[in-house]
Design an enzyme around this catalytic site. Structure first.
Site, PDB file in Angstrom:
ATOM      1  N   ASP A 229       0.826  -1.200   0.000  1.00 16.47           N
ATOM      2  CA  ASP A 229       0.000   0.000   0.000  1.00 16.47           C
ATOM      3  C   ASP A 229       0.862   1.252   0.000  1.00 16.47           C
ATOM      4  O   ASP A 229       1.882   1.318   0.697  1.00 16.47           O
ATOM      5  CB  ASP A 229      -0.884  -0.036   1.252  1.00 16.47           C
ATOM      6  CG  ASP A 229      -1.912   1.066   1.290  1.00 16.47           C
ATOM      7  OD1 ASP A 229      -2.754   1.118   0.371  1.00 16.47           O
ATOM      8  OD2 ASP A 229      -1.887   1.865   2.244  1.00 16.47           O
ATOM      9  N   GLU A 290       1.586  -0.576  -5.149  1.00 18.45           N
ATOM     10  CA  GLU A 290       0.577   0.461  -5.393  1.00 18.45           C
ATOM     11  C   GLU A 290       1.336   1.782  -5.428  1.00 18.45           C
ATOM     12  O   GLU A 290       1.567   2.414  -4.402  1.00 18.45           O
ATOM     13  CB  GLU A 290      -0.487   0.500  -4.296  1.00 18.45           C
ATOM     14  CG  GLU A 290      -1.605   1.480  -4.641  1.00 18.45           C
ATOM     15  CD  GLU A 290      -2.254   2.145  -3.433  1.00 18.45           C
ATOM     16  OE1 GLU A 290      -3.380   2.651  -3.578  1.00 18.45           O
ATOM     17  OE2 GLU A 290      -1.643   2.180  -2.349  1.00 18.45           O
TER      18      GLU A 290
END
Length: 567
Positions: A229, A290
């Protein structure tokens, strides 16, 4: 009707090689990975929230769908201020979702079915209820406990103003002032997201060591890799200078300075260390970044051979529904990633963006909204689904990896009529409702039309209400219907696998301004994928077999907003 020769003769088309074949590579070079949002997949205990046993029970559905792996959004202990992306313990399972042995069972069952498992890792920030942050609040300024996070003295005569002007991605200031143990107003801590998500200090060796241990904890339990993330956000520029530009990296023009909180060069040292950890384990473990980064050659730095194995292609996700825009995104992606011998990894939907079955039903070229409310302009549902099916047909023909988001194989639209009182995304609350946020793409899955909560669970009150339209889109309503979106996905995935398209070479075929066409060659097989963006149908050749079409009964003509695979 356009009289376009799609045979591909030298006299009528120009073929340009875009990407060379990569046969027999590691699994992640061509894998199709399915994202599961745990609280919205399947609820085994009837409390209205999905859980790990529910996921395990439904894994045969994914095997039948034809994917290669699953990615699980966070299921760790968490106050759930941001649906689990505020982690209080990286080595456990949130009781809402089950127990640690449920995670072990899920991993083992996935492997029995031939599915690999990626888990989400959230390294940019922890929960404010994490033991480290609680210790930091009890400790003094300048202490070792505070050095794990980004604490700073405030500006102004009495430190009453934030240290700089940074804003949170979720709205509002990116700084919150703490009350010191003696009760006086104290330092400020940085949170690029919600105030309950304090940013870690990745210049601190203890932070780096801790996350390498977390990687090993889950690798030892058998996971095949990690989705990371906010991979572009760990390192902040020295001095934390003010920034007044856009927070979304993809909104920057090519000559703008990178924001001081994103895509700093120092992040790559972290990921080289992580790469060494994964490489010490057998079985081709992998990481996907990401990283909302542009231009493409900057994003490709994350997938050099000693860092990540994959990075999401957000430029492709955000490209307008026009042949030229999509072609440019595809060309740039291959050019940049091939230069570092990395696969290009395609994606159209995830838990952070409006579902593409709705997004593509909005006017072409307008900025992507952060959620849609009942009072906002509404997508054209039929047009959006038609374009979504065509976009997926294009995406799954492209060599490289691909990600699917749960429910997109059902053609699920964004839930645009959610009452404000049920919305839970911190973006909605931190912007006082100006941005609706991401709840609309996170609605629980519909499995059976006539069951309670459409088969999501035995309780009739799932954590977010399901639109009535989801009933007709439930799995049991689509299985066996050759015209359904579910059966389209199954055909696409079966043919993609049978012909090894993910490992193939790609060449552009010039069929006109409003037609996007490629030849995908794997071994001795060549598949032509064609997408018609024009107002008029395109005549297809009678001597080519239609392998898959995004719409049924195309009858020799390719209508507008339709895609086809020809052999």
């Amino acid at each position: 009707m356009q009289d376009i020769n799609v045979q591909g003769t030298a006299e009528t088309t120009t073929d340009v090689q875009v990407h060379d074949a990569h046969p027999g590579g590691e699994w992640w070079r061509s894998a199709v990975i399915y994202q599961i949002y745990p609280r919205s997949w399947a609820d085994a205990d009837g409390n209205g929230i999905g859980d790990l046993p529910g996921i395990t029970a439904r894994l045969p559905y994914l095997k039948a769908l034809g994917v290669d792996a699953v990615w699980l959004s966070p299921f760790y202990p968490s106050p759930q201020a941001d649906a689990g992306y505020d982690v209080s313990d990286y080595r456990g399972v949130e009781p809402l979702f089950g127990r640690l042995d449920d995670a072990d069972t899920l991993i083992a069952r996935s492997h029995e079915l031939g599915l690999r498992v990626l888990v989400d890792l959230v390294p940019n920030h922890t929960s404010d209820e994490h033991a480290w942050f609680q210790a930091a609040l009890r400790a003094a300024p300048g202490s070792a406990e505070r050095e794990r996070y980004i604490f700073r003295d405030g500006s102004g005569a009495h430190g009453e103003l934030p240290p700089n002007n940074w804003e949170s991605v979720f709205g509002g200031a990116a700084w919150t002032r703490v009350t010191e143990p003696d009760g006086t107003p104290g330092q400020w801590y940085l949170h690029l997201f919600d105030s309950k998500q304090p940013d870690l200090n990745w210049q601190n060796p203890q932070v780096r060591s801790e996350f390498e241990d977390i990687l090993r904890f889950w690798l030892d339990r058998g996971v095949d890799g990690f989705r990371v993330d906010v991979a572009h956000g760990l390192i902040k520029a020295d001095g934390l200078p003010d920034w007044s530009g856009p927070l979304n990296m993809l909104e920057l023009s090519g000559d703008q300075t990178r924001p001081p909180m994103w895509d700093q060069d120092g992040v790559h040292e972290v990921y080289r260390d992580w790469h060494r950890v994964l490489a010490s384990y057998p079985g081709e473990r992998a990481m996907v970044a990401e990283a909302w980064v542009q231009p493409a050659d900057r994003a490709a730095l994350y997938v050099r051979d000693d860092e990540f194995q994959q990075a999401f292609n957000f430029e492709f996700l955000q490209a307008p529904w026009r042949a030229r825009d999509l072609a440019d995104a595809i060309d740039r992606s291959y050019l940049a990633n091939d230069a570092v011998d990395a696969p290009t990894t395609w994606v159209l939907s995830n838990h952070d963006v409006v579902r593409h079955a709705s997004r593509l039903g909005l006017p072409v070229g307008e900025p992507r909204p952060n959620g849609i409310g009942v009072d906002d302009p509404q997508p054209d549902a039929a047009l959006g689904l038609r374009r979504a099916r065509a976009a997926t047909t294009l995406m799954l023909a492209l060599p490289g990896g691909a990600y699917l988001y749960q429910g997109e194989e059902l053609g699920l639209p964004e839930a645009t009529a959610l009452p404000d009182e049920v919305r839970q995304d911190p973006t909605f609350h931190r912007t006082a409702g100006r941005e609706k946020g991401r709840d609309g793409c996170r609605i629980p899955m519909p499995w059976e039309k006539d069951a309670t909560s459409y088969g999501f669970g035995e309780g009739d009150q799932p954590w977010l209400p399901q639109p009535e339209a989801y009933g007709d889109l439930a799995v049991d309503q689509q299985e066996g219907d050759p015209a359904s979106t579910l059966e389209l996905y199954r055909r696409l995935l079966r043919v993609r696998r049978d012909l090894d398209l993910g490992e193939g070479a790609l060449a552009t075929v010039d069929l006109g301004d409003d037609v996007l066409a490629y030849d995908v060659t794997s071994g001795s097989q060549t598949v032509r994928v064609i997408v018609n963006f024009g107002a008029q149908p395109v005549q297809l050749p009678a001597d080519r077999e239609v392998l898959v079409a995004s719409e049924p009964d195309i009858a020799g003509q390719l209508p507008t907003d339709t895609a086809v695979w020809l052999q």
